[in-house]
Design an enzyme around this catalytic site. Structure first.
Site, PDB file in Angstrom:
ATOM      1  N   LYS A 133       4.698  -9.750 -19.616  1.00 18.13           N
ATOM      2  CA  LYS A 133       4.186  -8.414 -19.913  1.00 18.13           C
ATOM      3  C   LYS A 133       2.766  -8.486 -20.484  1.00 18.13           C
ATOM      4  CE  LYS A 133       6.913  -6.062 -18.133  1.00 18.13           C
ATOM      5  NZ  LYS A 133       7.185  -7.172 -17.379  1.00 18.13           N
ATOM      6  N   GLU A 142       0.305  -9.447 -17.711  1.00 17.04           N
ATOM      7  CA  GLU A 142       0.144  -8.415 -16.689  1.00 17.04           C
ATOM      8  C   GLU A 142      -0.808  -7.307 -17.120  1.00 17.04           C
ATOM      9  OE1 GLU A 142       4.123  -7.895 -14.051  1.00 17.04           O
ATOM     10  OE2 GLU A 142       4.319  -7.356 -16.156  1.00 17.04           O
ATOM     11  N   GLU A 170       9.771 -13.107 -20.274  1.00 16.87           N
ATOM     12  CA  GLU A 170       9.453 -11.728 -19.926  1.00 16.87           C
ATOM     13  C   GLU A 170       8.374 -11.170 -20.854  1.00 16.87           C
ATOM     14  OE1 GLU A 170       9.570  -7.858 -18.248  1.00 16.87           O
ATOM     15  OE2 GLU A 170       9.913  -9.889 -17.520  1.00 16.87           O
ATOM     16  N   ASN A 195       0.884  -0.019   5.964  1.00 20.66           N
ATOM     17  CA  ASN A 195       1.352  -0.820   4.834  1.00 20.66           C
ATOM     18  C   ASN A 195       2.049  -2.038   5.415  1.00 20.66           C
ATOM     19  OD1 ASN A 195       2.436  -1.844   2.453  1.00 20.66           O
ATOM     20  ND2 ASN A 195       4.127  -0.376   2.411  1.00 20.66           N
ATOM     21  N   GLY A 196       1.592  -3.236   5.042  1.00 18.72           N
ATOM     22  CA  GLY A 196       2.218  -4.454   5.566  1.00 18.72           C
ATOM     23  C   GLY A 196       1.181  -5.452   6.037  1.00 18.72           C
ATOM     24  N   LYS A 252       3.180  -2.278  -7.742  1.00 12.51           N
ATOM     25  CA  LYS A 252       4.563  -2.153  -8.194  1.00 12.51           C
ATOM     26  C   LYS A 252       5.554  -2.727  -7.196  1.00 12.51           C
ATOM     27  CE  LYS A 252       7.672  -0.567 -11.032  1.00 12.51           C
ATOM     28  NZ  LYS A 252       7.746  -1.139 -12.382  1.00 12.51           N
ATOM     29  N   HIS A 311       7.418 -30.699 -26.626  1.00 18.27           N
ATOM     30  CA  HIS A 311       7.207 -31.528 -25.440  1.00 18.27           C
ATOM     31  C   HIS A 311       5.959 -31.079 -24.681  1.00 18.27           C
ATOM     32  CE1 HIS A 311      11.001 -33.654 -25.848  1.00 18.27           C
ATOM     33  NE2 HIS A 311      11.563 -32.495 -26.142  1.00 18.27           N
ATOM     34  N   ARG A 315       1.546   1.609  -5.981  1.00 20.49           N
ATOM     35  CA  ARG A 315       1.738   0.663  -4.893  1.00 20.49           C
ATOM     36  C   ARG A 315       0.463  -0.103  -4.540  1.00 20.49           C
ATOM     37  NH1 ARG A 315       6.484   1.568  -2.247  1.00 20.49           N
ATOM     38  NH2 ARG A 315       5.725   0.353  -0.486  1.00 20.49           N
ATOM     39  N   TRP A 362      -3.602  -1.935  -1.512  1.00 19.38           N
ATOM     40  CA  TRP A 362      -3.590  -3.230  -2.204  1.00 19.38           C
ATOM     41  C   TRP A 362      -4.023  -4.238  -1.153  1.00 19.38           C
ATOM     42  CZ3 TRP A 362      -1.329  -8.073  -1.912  1.00 19.38           C
ATOM     43  CH2 TRP A 362      -1.401  -8.868  -3.063  1.00 19.38           C
ATOM     44  N   CYS A 409       0.832  -1.196   0.000  1.00 19.62           N
ATOM     45  CA  CYS A 409       0.000   0.000   0.000  1.00 19.62           C
ATOM     46  C   CYS A 409       0.871   1.253   0.000  1.00 19.62           C
ATOM     47  CB  CYS A 409      -0.907   0.003   1.223  1.00 19.62           C
ATOM     48  SG  CYS A 409      -1.847  -1.528   1.422  1.00 19.62           S
TER      49      CYS A 409
END
Length: 615
Positions: free
Chosen positions: A492, A495, A488, A101-102, A610, A511, A27, A75, A2
């Site tokens: 992207k 996301e 990657e 936050n946490g 983030k 395979h 965040r 968040w 957060c």
């Protein structure tokens, strides 16, 4: 994960807090809230949704006056995103207000005990439990707010960055930190509190970053009062001069931060090797290595720990270190590393990679490695971050602020740092001859202009994106150095566009994933001339036989793949070991344009944040 913002001083708090929340929205952005004290009462507004929703609601429903206030963008961890679970939270008396936050891991046991004592809880959050624990301590022990916060925090297990206000003490805010970042901006008879410095950069260049298990009391016109939470020892604040500037955290004319950050990569890569890569002298100067060269030279192996995009950069580094420096490398998900009883010795070097420098799982992996005697080297982007302080040595990427949640320039600048490190060790160990060493130095110096060239494909990429924007699945294939780039690229797309995508080594396609290929399946193949070109061409032929749609990333002037692929995107020719720095560019652009065309929130994709400061 957060974002928290607080202000106490002589200005109106509301505009400072609201602008700060918008800057911290990377965040977390599923709900938001604000509390303001106007000298008589606390005025609070909270809502599910974005900061703009909070702004609209607040200006309609509450008084926004007052020179003290706290805000929060969330968040969600405990309790679904809704108005009630949003921060700030009151204590039962209504006198205390907290933002957090946490995660408080033992909140259920504390909640059970407080319920027995008559406390009532409106939300499902661990944060409301914490503020009522502070209130209970304050009443029972008959102590002031600061002492109550200290006693309460010695009873909790977990991570936190908190700011607490007591209506009975309207001239102070109490803040504390363990595991989650917290900065205090110091102005003239005023203080700013935030998860990072971006909310207050236009007001002051001076900041104090709290260390773990430190708390502070801030009061306008007085010095910061700083103490250790565990033993009440006096601590002395180290004031840092901020290097951040306002332009770096604004969009600068781009539609989205992500696009801006994609286009910033040539400059970011150059800034990352500036002063370190001295081609004319044939030198790489990195104090974090130079001062600890013996530990690297005597290492039995290198263990790389990271999460998400940083993990992919670590996979590229595995190829680079083993190829150039001939040092065995293991790349670990930091989120798994600490839980599987890993074998770590004092002959190991652990490289921890994190854009924010606050990633909780990576921090936990660092602490475990240090307990076993390993030397820990950090690679991160944020000066003064927890990882920068927790590691023995390290190197900053100098990418500048990365606001878009989907990481772009962090990836390429991390690879740049890791390449410099591997190349320096290769030279010191005698694992590379002078000709090859100088060739790579020159090529790395030229990478920014080659990234500029790769960015010229943007109009073509946008056309291709329009063709495949409605796809439900997508496969990314690469070999060697470009296998991590395939991972990657798939990340992207997932996301920011919410299309299911998988990255795979091209040779592994047969395979399993080949069963997915049909005329509806777009397959992005990295098929540059350097490396396993002929093998990748064979893989493309296997896809074409099964009617898959092929989007190929090729070296300029390629003709062989062009005959097979449905779409071709050219990138400049580079040495194989540096190819990820250019091949990733069209994949970033493709994800961006598809997401925009699908109407997705590119900078703030759903459910993500983030800086991942919880496990």
């Amino acid at each position: 994960m957060c974002g928290i913002v607080g202000y106490i001083g002589h200005r109106e708090a509301y505009p400072i807090i609201m602008k700060g929340l918008q800057r911290l929205e990377y965040r977390g952005y599923d709900s938001a809230g604000i509390a303001l004290f106007d000298g008589n009462q606390i005025n609070m507004s909270k809502t599910k949704g974005k900061v703009v929703d909070l702004k609209n609601k607040s200006e309609k429903n509450i008084s926004i006056n007052g020179s003290l206030g706290m805000g929060h963008t969330r968040w969600a961890t405990h309790g679904i995103p809704n108005d009630v679970n949003s921060h700030p939270h009151y204590s039962n008396s209504g006198d205390l207000v907290i933002i957090h936050n946490g995660i408080i891991e033992n909140y259920e046991a504390i909640k059970t005990e407080l319920t027995k004592r008559g406390y009532v809880f409106e939300s499902d959050t661990d944060t409301e439990v914490l503020v009522n624990l502070i209130e209970e301590v304050k009443k029972k022990e008959k102590v002031k707010l600061g002492k109550a916060v200290q006693i309460a925090l010695n009873q909790v297990v977990g991570a936190y960055a908190i700011a607490v206000f007591d209506k009975a003490k309207p001239d102070e805010i109490v803040v504390a930190k363990l595991g989650s970042p917290l900065a205090i901006g110091i102005g003239e008879n005023e203080f700013f509190i935030a998860s990072d410095a971006s909310p207050f950069i236009e007001y002051t260049n001076n900041a104090v970053y709290l260390e773990d298990e430190e708390m502070a009391i801030v009061r306008p016109g007085k010095e910061i009062k700083l103490r250790k939470i565990k033993n009440d020892a006096v601590a002395y604040p180290m004031i840092q001069e901020l290097q951040l500037n306002l332009e770096e955290i604004e969009k600068g004319g781009y539609d989205h931060f992500m696009l801006k950050e994609i286009y910033e990569q040539p400059r970011a890569i150059k800034d990352t090797y500036r002063g370190r890569l001295l081609v004319d002298q044939g030198l790489i100067k990195m104090s974090g290595i130079d001062d600890n060269l013996e530990r690297f030279m005597n290492a039995n192996r290198i263990i790389i720990v990271a999460c998400g995009t940083s993990w992919h950069a670590g996979l590229v580094a595995e190829y680079i270190f083993e190829d150039l420096a001939r040092i065995p490398v293991e790349v670990e998900y930091a989120s798994e590393f600490r839980y599987r009883n890993p074998v770590i010795t004092n002959k190991d070097v652990v490289i921890a990679i994190s854009q924010s420098g606050e990633t909780a799982d990576t921090l936990a992996a660092i602490k475990l490695a240090k307990e076993h005697g390993a030397f820990v080297f950090g690679v991160c982007n944020v000066v003064g971050s927890s990882i920068a302080r927790e590691t023995h040595a390290g190197a900053y990427t100098h990418a500048g602020p990365e606001i878009g949640v989907a990481s772009t320039k962090a990836f390429t600048t991390q690879i740049t740092i890791l390449t410099l490190l591997a190349l320096k060790l290769a030279k010191e160990k005698g694992a590379i001859n002078e000709t090859k060493y100088h060739e790579i130095l020159v090529e790395l110096e030229n990478i920014p202009e080659k990234v500029e060239k790769a960015l010229e494909a943007n109009p073509l990429v946008e056309i291709i994106a329009d063709v495949y924007k409605d796809s439900e699945n997508c496969l990314y294939l690469g070999r060697g150095y470009n296998f991590p780039v395939a991972l990657e690229g798939a990340l992207k797309l997932k996301e920011i566009s919410y299309i299911h995508a998988e990255g795979y080594p091209a040779a592994e396609m047969k395979h399993g994933p080949i069963a997915l290929i049909d005329e509806q399946m777009p397959v992005i193949v990295i098929a540059t001339k350097k490396g396993h070109y002929e093998k990748v061409v064979s893989n493309i032929q296997e896809i074409k036989t099964r009617k898959g749609k092929i989007i190929a990333i090729v070296t300029e002037g390629d003709t062989q793949v062009r005959e097979l692929a449905d779409h071709v995107i050219e990138v400049p020719e580079v040495l194989e070991g540096l190819s990820p720095l250019v091949t990733t560019i069209p994949l970033q652009l493709l994800s961006y344009h598809i997401a925009v065309m699908r109407g997705c929130n590119v900078d703030q994709p759903r459910n993500l944040a983030k800086s991942v400061t919880v496990e």
